[in-house]
Write a protein that holds these residues in place. Structure first.
Motif, PDB file in Angstrom:
ATOM      1  N   ALA A  55      58.037  14.024  36.292  1.00 50.19           N
ATOM      2  CA  ALA A  55      57.866  13.347  35.004  1.00 50.19           C
ATOM      3  C   ALA A  55      59.106  13.466  34.118  1.00 50.19           C
ATOM      4  O   ALA A  55      59.409  12.565  33.331  1.00 50.19           O
ATOM      5  N   LEU A  56      59.845  14.577  34.246  1.00 50.36           N
ATOM      6  CA  LEU A  56      60.984  14.840  33.352  1.00 50.36           C
ATOM      7  C   LEU A  56      62.313  14.374  33.923  1.00 50.36           C
ATOM      8  O   LEU A  56      63.261  14.146  33.168  1.00 50.36           O
ATOM      9  N   LEU A  57      62.410  14.253  35.250  1.00 52.93           N
ATOM     10  CA  LEU A  57      63.690  13.921  35.880  1.00 52.93           C
ATOM     11  C   LEU A  57      64.311  12.626  35.354  1.00 52.93           C
ATOM     12  O   LEU A  57      65.520  12.601  35.079  1.00 52.93           O
ATOM     13  N   ILE A 115      61.595  14.927  24.959  1.00 53.31           N
ATOM     14  CA  ILE A 115      62.094  16.197  24.417  1.00 53.31           C
ATOM     15  C   ILE A 115      62.166  17.230  25.530  1.00 53.31           C
ATOM     16  O   ILE A 115      63.129  18.001  25.633  1.00 53.31           O
ATOM     17  N   SER A 116      61.139  17.254  26.389  1.00 56.15           N
ATOM     18  CA  SER A 116      61.142  18.181  27.522  1.00 56.15           C
ATOM     19  C   SER A 116      62.272  17.845  28.494  1.00 56.15           C
ATOM     20  O   SER A 116      62.940  18.738  29.023  1.00 56.15           O
ATOM     21  N   GLY A 117      62.486  16.549  28.732  1.00 54.97           N
ATOM     22  CA  GLY A 117      63.572  16.143  29.611  1.00 54.97           C
ATOM     23  C   GLY A 117      64.925  16.562  29.069  1.00 54.97           C
ATOM     24  O   GLY A 117      65.818  16.973  29.817  1.00 54.97           O
ATOM     25  N   MET A 118      65.086  16.448  27.751  1.00 58.26           N
ATOM     26  CA  MET A 118      66.322  16.888  27.114  1.00 58.26           C
ATOM     27  C   MET A 118      66.508  18.394  27.282  1.00 58.26           C
ATOM     28  O   MET A 118      67.626  18.879  27.511  1.00 58.26           O
ATOM     29  N   ALA A 119      65.415  19.149  27.179  1.00 55.72           N
ATOM     30  CA  ALA A 119      65.494  20.604  27.332  1.00 55.72           C
ATOM     31  C   ALA A 119      65.963  20.996  28.728  1.00 55.72           C
ATOM     32  O   ALA A 119      66.634  22.021  28.905  1.00 55.72           O
ATOM     33  N   ILE A 120      65.635  20.187  29.723  1.00 53.99           N
ATOM     34  CA  ILE A 120      66.082  20.459  31.092  1.00 53.99           C
ATOM     35  C   ILE A 120      67.602  20.400  31.193  1.00 53.99           C
ATOM     36  O   ILE A 120      68.227  21.103  31.994  1.00 53.99           O
ATOM     37  N   THR A 121      68.223  19.560  30.365  1.00 55.68           N
ATOM     38  CA  THR A 121      69.689  19.410  30.428  1.00 55.68           C
ATOM     39  C   THR A 121      70.422  20.555  29.734  1.00 55.68           C
ATOM     40  O   THR A 121      71.637  20.701  29.924  1.00 55.68           O
ATOM     41  N   PHE A 122      69.740  21.358  28.926  1.00 58.55           N
ATOM     42  CA  PHE A 122      70.406  22.424  28.175  1.00 58.55           C
ATOM     43  C   PHE A 122      71.219  23.369  29.061  1.00 58.55           C
ATOM     44  O   PHE A 122      72.399  23.626  28.777  1.00 58.55           O
ATOM     45  N   PRO A 123      70.629  23.933  30.135  1.00 54.03           N
ATOM     46  CA  PRO A 123      71.431  24.875  30.945  1.00 54.03           C
ATOM     47  C   PRO A 123      72.624  24.208  31.612  1.00 54.03           C
ATOM     48  O   PRO A 123      73.678  24.845  31.768  1.00 54.03           O
TER      49      PRO A 123
END
Length: 457
Positions: free
Chosen positions: A137-139, A59-67
């Motif tokens: 961890a999120l990349l 979910i955090s990784g997905m949030a990184i893609t938002f911008p």
């Protein structure tokens, strides 16, 4: 089903200047709202699948893609929203030939646009994701999703743009159905790819692209049909500099808004990563999905308002133009007030749908209650900003769109988190909503006086 809606389904946009405003707004908004809610629910369900099927860090990784996706979609709306608004204005001026010519412009420009942007982003994907806050961890999660999603951007860009034109050209129900089919397929494919095939984030992105492809085929078949009120004509690939310039000048407002939104989400992620770590970023991913659901209802309402306001303003029917704004404001504020009450009273219940991670639940629930504190006022601000876009008031629309993001929210994101930590990030959202509402209200009052003077002439 009313007679107005039956006639509109067959494609008669000139009823926008004749039928009852309240009925028109319901009939044009309802399909748009349903379409937007369906899309928002898809994102929510998708996040639920990700949270339960891949994990909290996904979910955090997905949030990184938002911008990144906000910035990409900004270039899509530059052409798509500009084309839809120009279509409704030309209908108001009885210029059907000019409205039809916009189809080719939107299709070709968005295709080229998407290919260039996707290619550049793909070549530098890891550095871009790192720049937008991805930790080690999120990349992998963010990279897996975007590496597939980028290949589908031409499909996504053209589908969304043509679907908007379908809606404003007298086929609101058909536009809603295209969204419904697309989202329905996505909801079927996403759990299949995640839980059965175990394709992880790549499966999530592939489900999105394949579903959008179905929607694009539906829309293209509509505009290839000579029975449609506007359709692709011979020579549709020829571009007019004048038409392109008009589209871009109108679309610049939502373009800048989405561009700034990408910038804002970047600073949100950076602030959350600095003060709360990976799970705090995931909390924003959850909160963003919830907030977006209610905002999209209001956006759907303004999408229904757009062709009515644009047509009547183009026809110099100022009284009808103001009437549609009045109803849109009333209903928009009501929707956001409902969202405020639900989120304040049941935050933990809502958040638990996305994850079983206790720490993530606690961060998300607290952040949600802070972030939606000014929701009712935000509803009015959204309607007012989109109204000015609908009637071609580009400079005013740009100012109202950018004021919340750049002038108010960004400085708050740079200041409050240093004093309040993670709470400061979420508080910045609600404080910016309040200030932006005040500015929009003052601008509206001033412009209302000008419109009344025009009515009296």
């Amino acid at each position: 089903m009313t007679e107005t809606l039956r006639e509109n389904i067959t494609g008669n946009p000139h009823l926008l200047g004749e039928s009852d405003i309240k009925k028109l707004l319901i009939e044009y908004s309802l399909p748009a709202i349903v379409g937007m809610v369906i899309v928002s629910l898809y994102h929510i369900v998708d996040s639920i699948f990700i949270g339960h099927g891949i994990g909290a860090l996904a979910i955090s990784g997905m949030a990184i893609t938002f911008p990144v996706m906000n910035i990409l979609s900004a270039f899509s709306t530059l052409i798509g929203i500009g084309g839809a608004t120009l279509t409704s204005i030309r209908f108001g001026k009885k210029d059907e030939k000019g409205a039809s010519s916009i189809l080719g412009h939107v299709t070709l420009l968005n295709t080229v646009n998407a290919l260039l942007l996707a290619g550049i982003t793909y070549c530098f994907l890891d550095p871009i994701l790192r720049a937008f806050g991805a930790s080690d961890a999120l990349l992998p999660y963010a990279r897996d999703f975007m590496s597939v999603y980028l290949w589908g951007t031409p499909i996504i860009f053209v589908f969304i743009a043509l679907n908007n034109i379908m809606r404003v050209s007298g086929y609101p129900l058909k536009a809603m159905m295209s969204s419904f089919f697309s989202v329905g397929l996505n909801v079927i494919l996403a759990p299949l790819f995640i839980f059965v095939f175990e394709w992880g984030m790549k499966g999530t992105a592939l489900a999105t692209v394949l579903a959008q492809l179905l929607g694009l085929i539906w829309v293209l078949l509509h505009f290839l049909d000579k029975k449609s009120y506007i359709h692709f004509n011979k020579g549709f690939h020829r571009l007019s500099f004048k038409t392109t310039k008009s589209m871009l000048s109108i679309g610049i407002s939502p373009f800048l808004m989405n561009l700034c939104l990408g910038l804002v989400v970047f600073f949100i992620n950076v602030g959350l990563m600095k003060h709360g770590g990976d799970l705090a970023v995931g909390a924003y991913g959850i909160i963003n999905r919830i907030i977006t659901l209610f905002i999209m209802v209001v956006v759907g309402l303004t999408m229904g308002m757009q062709p009515i306001a644009g047509y009547n303003y183009g026809a110099k029917e100022i009284a009808r133009t103001f009437e549609v704004l009045k109803y849109a404001l009333l209903w928009g504020v009501s929707v956001m007030t409902f969202g405020f009450l639900v989120s304040e009273l049941f935050p933990h219940f809502i958040v638990k749908m996305f994850t079983t991670d206790r720490e993530l639940i606690n961060i998300s629930a607290r952040g949600l209650r802070i972030a939606i504190a000014m929701f009712p006022l935000a509803g009015a601000q959204i309607v007012i900003s989109n109204f000015f876009q609908s009637i071609g008031k580009v400079k005013i629309s740009i100012f109202l769109s950018l004021s919340r993001q750049l002038i108010f929210l960004l400085p708050l994101l740079l200041i409050l988190p240093d004093f309040l930590g993670v709470d400061g990030v979420f508080l910045s959202l609600s404080v910016a909503d309040f200030i932006a509402f005040v500015v929009a209200a003052l601008t509206f009052i001033y412009q209302l006086k000008r419109m009344k003077r025009m009515l009296e002439r």
